[in-house]
Design a protein around this motif. Structure first.
Motif, PDB file in Angstrom:
ATOM      1  N   LEU A 161       0.817  -1.172  -0.213  1.00  0.00           N
ATOM      2  CA  LEU A 161      -0.063  -0.591   0.122  1.00  0.00           C
ATOM      3  C   LEU A 161       0.890   1.638  -0.074  1.00  0.00           C
ATOM      4  O   LEU A 161       2.021   1.506   0.270  1.00  0.00           O
ATOM      5  CB  LEU A 161      -0.547  -0.112   0.871  1.00  0.00           C
ATOM      6  N   SER A 162      -0.102   2.202  -0.670  1.00  0.00           N
ATOM      7  CA  SER A 162       1.158   3.891  -0.460  1.00  0.00           C
ATOM      8  C   SER A 162       1.209   4.240   0.926  1.00  0.00           C
ATOM      9  O   SER A 162       0.320   3.560   1.699  1.00  0.00           O
ATOM     10  CB  SER A 162       0.460   4.505  -1.876  1.00  0.00           C
ATOM     11  N   PRO A 163       1.844   5.422   1.608  1.00  0.00           N
ATOM     12  CA  PRO A 163       1.394   5.755   2.655  1.00  0.00           C
ATOM     13  C   PRO A 163       0.296   6.882   2.231  1.00  0.00           C
ATOM     14  O   PRO A 163      -0.315   6.118   3.659  1.00  0.00           O
ATOM     15  CB  PRO A 163       2.861   6.618   2.509  1.00  0.00           C
ATOM     16  N   GLU A 164      -0.332   6.950   1.536  1.00  0.00           N
ATOM     17  CA  GLU A 164      -1.078   7.740   1.940  1.00  0.00           C
ATOM     18  C   GLU A 164      -2.811   6.693   2.600  1.00  0.00           C
ATOM     19  O   GLU A 164      -2.984   7.069   3.009  1.00  0.00           O
ATOM     20  CB  GLU A 164      -1.852   8.329  -0.129  1.00  0.00           C
ATOM     21  N   GLN A 165      -2.168   5.275   1.825  1.00  0.00           N
ATOM     22  CA  GLN A 165      -3.035   4.077   1.928  1.00  0.00           C
ATOM     23  C   GLN A 165      -3.398   4.417   3.251  1.00  0.00           C
ATOM     24  O   GLN A 165      -4.671   3.418   3.809  1.00  0.00           O
ATOM     25  CB  GLN A 165      -3.416   2.943   1.243  1.00  0.00           C
ATOM     26  N   VAL A 166      -2.141   3.626   3.890  1.00  0.00           N
ATOM     27  CA  VAL A 166      -1.593   3.150   4.894  1.00  0.00           C
ATOM     28  C   VAL A 166      -1.965   4.087   5.978  1.00  0.00           C
ATOM     29  O   VAL A 166      -3.183   4.111   6.928  1.00  0.00           O
ATOM     30  CB  VAL A 166       0.281   2.921   5.291  1.00  0.00           C
ATOM     31  N   ARG A 167      -1.755   5.370   6.298  1.00  0.00           N
ATOM     32  CA  ARG A 167      -2.908   6.771   6.977  1.00  0.00           C
ATOM     33  C   ARG A 167      -3.869   6.385   6.651  1.00  0.00           C
ATOM     34  O   ARG A 167      -4.420   6.662   7.973  1.00  0.00           O
ATOM     35  CB  ARG A 167      -1.861   7.851   6.010  1.00  0.00           C
ATOM     36  N   GLU A 168      -4.522   6.202   5.230  1.00  0.00           N
ATOM     37  CA  GLU A 168      -5.962   5.946   5.123  1.00  0.00           C
ATOM     38  C   GLU A 168      -6.494   5.010   6.800  1.00  0.00           C
ATOM     39  O   GLU A 168      -7.787   5.061   7.263  1.00  0.00           O
ATOM     40  CB  GLU A 168      -6.337   6.010   3.949  1.00  0.00           C
ATOM     41  N   LEU A 169      -6.282   3.776   6.726  1.00  0.00           N
ATOM     42  CA  LEU A 169      -6.139   3.175   7.142  1.00  0.00           C
ATOM     43  C   LEU A 169      -6.381   2.832   9.193  1.00  0.00           C
ATOM     44  O   LEU A 169      -6.695   2.878   9.565  1.00  0.00           O
ATOM     45  CB  LEU A 169      -5.632   1.459   7.125  1.00  0.00           C
ATOM     46  N   ILE A 170      -5.233   3.410   9.348  1.00  0.00           N
ATOM     47  CA  ILE A 170      -4.490   4.278  10.706  1.00  0.00           C
ATOM     48  C   ILE A 170      -6.476   5.415  10.811  1.00  0.00           C
ATOM     49  O   ILE A 170      -6.308   5.257  11.848  1.00  0.00           O
ATOM     50  CB  ILE A 170      -3.567   4.642  10.403  1.00  0.00           C
TER      51      ILE A 170
END
Length: 507
Positions: A67-76
């Motif tokens: 996942l991209s950093p933005e996708q990871v931040r969205e999960l968080i």
């Protein structure tokens, strides 16, 4: 692990799929344990979820695309703002963390571990379990930095070892076990946080739950195989009170299988093979328990019940036995069960072709058992086990040399023992081993031959009749220096007439 390690199951998953997954896991764990046997790798464990029916087999095993950093931040953010329904975002995060690149992205994200640890320490049991699953995925990472990032969760993982949920306890144990090999810093922190006392208490409270016992054994083993274990970990383990629990867990369970016993046996092996004082291990019954379990397993092997995975338990038990025998010489804790002799011979035969190194290990333990023990040497003769050993002299890879050492232990005790060896057919066998190309085998054969020839004049006649003297002459002229000297000595002292002829011809 010798059973399916699953966090949850859905009833709708077919029985065939589950059986196939069980088989794959057993094969994978078998490979890990075989590699561990030779200390070839650190064997981290990953407890897979098998309840995601919409995922194909490949994605379950290898994880999704990074996942991209933005996708990871969205999960968080989904976990942080999910209200009462945080379990679903945590489950999505857990699946994403199967990917090693996503793991690195996650730990670099701001407040990521703080939020995850917060869910682990919360009061929602489902979120707690999902957060533990996320940490477990992270603990399996090949990147040491990921393991270090998980350290803030250490106190909570240790606390839950005394909790009521065995599912969570087992998950925390494997997570801790995966973290232990990552770095000395991680081990130092976990030791300071009380991992050894937590494991001991968990063992005491869960001794009847073999799934948890297996997980405890795995975690402790991961600590004991660390490079710095000799300096600080082994002594602490010896003092923490866990030894009696390890010893009691060596017996395999008829229903659960070998998993727990295998893990605890490897732990005991590392303790026994260390340089610490073994008196406590001997006093607490380590030698007698290893002997009893090996005799039981030997009976099963003799009856043809070669259960898959049995050899992985026999292996560390043999190493424990062999090393403890060395330490117990002169003590009153030596095993007295002569069935152990038959057991070791059974193992050497049964695993000769499938696991030749295990055959050699059995003979090594037999060598340590008979060295200096007239009782066990007599037992080999009385039980007519020497012919069984002689049959192994045609096999290389250290097997034949170890057999020669064992029968040498017998011959060392004097004339009557040598007579017993001759009656068992050893003299004929030595005529074959003297022709072998392995220098160690020839040297040991010459040493044994000297014992036998010194025991009776009839042996000289019999050896001559077997055309043994030309073999000695060939060794005298065509072998390495040590073999030449030994062969010349035997010819000079036992066959002087042949020796004089040789000297005359050479002059």
């Amino acid at each position: 692990m010798w059973r399916l390690k699953s966090i949850r199951h859905k009833a709708s998953r077919s029985a065939n799929d589950l059986e196939e997954l069980k088989l794959k896991k057993r094969e994978f764990e078998k490979a890990l344990r075989q590699a561990r046997r030779d200390r070839q790798l650190i064997s981290k464990r990953l407890l897979q979820n098998v309840d995601d029916e919409d995922e194909d087999e490949e994605s379950v095993e290898t994880g999704s695309a990074p996942l991209s950093p933005e996708q990871v931040r969205e999960l968080i953010r989904g976990v942080q703002c999910g209200g009462e329904e945080k379990a679903a975002p945590l489950a999505s995060l857990r699946k994403a963390l199967r990917n090693p690149d996503t793991q690195l992205t996650f730990i670099k994200s701001v407040n990521s571990m703080h939020i995850l640890v917060g869910q682990l320490s919360g009061h929602n049991a489902q979120c707690q379990l999902e957060a533990a699953c996320c940490l477990h995925e992270l603990s399996h990472s090949p990147h040491p930095s990921v393991g270090q990032a998980c350290l803030p969760a250490g106190p909570y993982l240790l606390t839950y070892l005394s909790g009521q949920s065995t599912k969570l306890t087992e998950l925390c144990l494997y997570t801790l076990g995966n973290l232990c090999p990552d770095s000395a810093l991680v081990r130092e922190k976990l030791l300071a946080q009380g991992i050894l006392s937590a494991l001991t208490n968990c063992f005491q409270n869960q001794r009847y739950n073999l799934a948890v016992v297996e997980a405890i054994g795995f975690t402790l083993y991961q600590l004991l195989q660390a490079r710095d274990a000799a300096e600080q970990i082994i002594l602490a383990v010896m003092a923490c009170g866990i030894i009696p629990h390890l010893i009691s867990a060596l017996t395999p369970d008829a229903e659960f299988g070998f998993g727990a016993a295998i893990e605890c046996a490897w732990c005991l092996h590392y303790l026994v093979s260390s340089d610490v004082d073994h008196s406590m291990l001997l006093a607490q019954g380590a030698l007698s328990q290893c002997t009893a379990v090996l005799v039981t397993l030997g009976g099963a092997v003799a009856r043809g019940n070669l259960v898959d995975g049995m050899e992985l338990l026999i292996w560390p038990l043999l190493r424990c036995l062999g090393n403890l025998l060395v330490q117990s010489k002169g003590c009153d804790v030596m095993p007295e069960d002569t069935r152990l002799l038959a057991t070791l011979c059974v193992f050497s035969q049964a695993y000769l072709h499938s696991h030749p190194a295990l055959c050699r290990e059995s003979l090594w333990a037999l060598n340590n058992l008979t060295a200096g023990s007239s009782g066990f040497c007599s037992g080999l003769l009385l039980l007519k086990l020497v012919p069984v050993l002689i049959q192994l002299l045609s096999f290389s890879k250290g097997i034949n040399s170890m057999v020669l050492r064992v029968v040498g232990n017998i011959g060392y005790h004097g004339t009557q023992y040598c007579v017993g060896l001759i009656q068992a057919g050893l003299l004929t066998a030595l005529c074959a081993t003297l022709k072998m190309a392995e220098p160690e085998v020839v040297t040991l054969s010459l040493e044994l031959l000297h014992m036998l020839l010194s025991s009776s004049p009839q042996v000289l006649v019999e050896f001559t009749r077997m055309n043994g003297v030309p073999l000695l002459e060939a060794i005298q002229y065509n072998s390495e220096a040590e073999q030449r000297v030994r062969a010349a000595y035997i010819l000079h002292h036992h066959f002087p007439s042949f020796s004089e002829v040789d000297e005359t011809c050479s002059s």
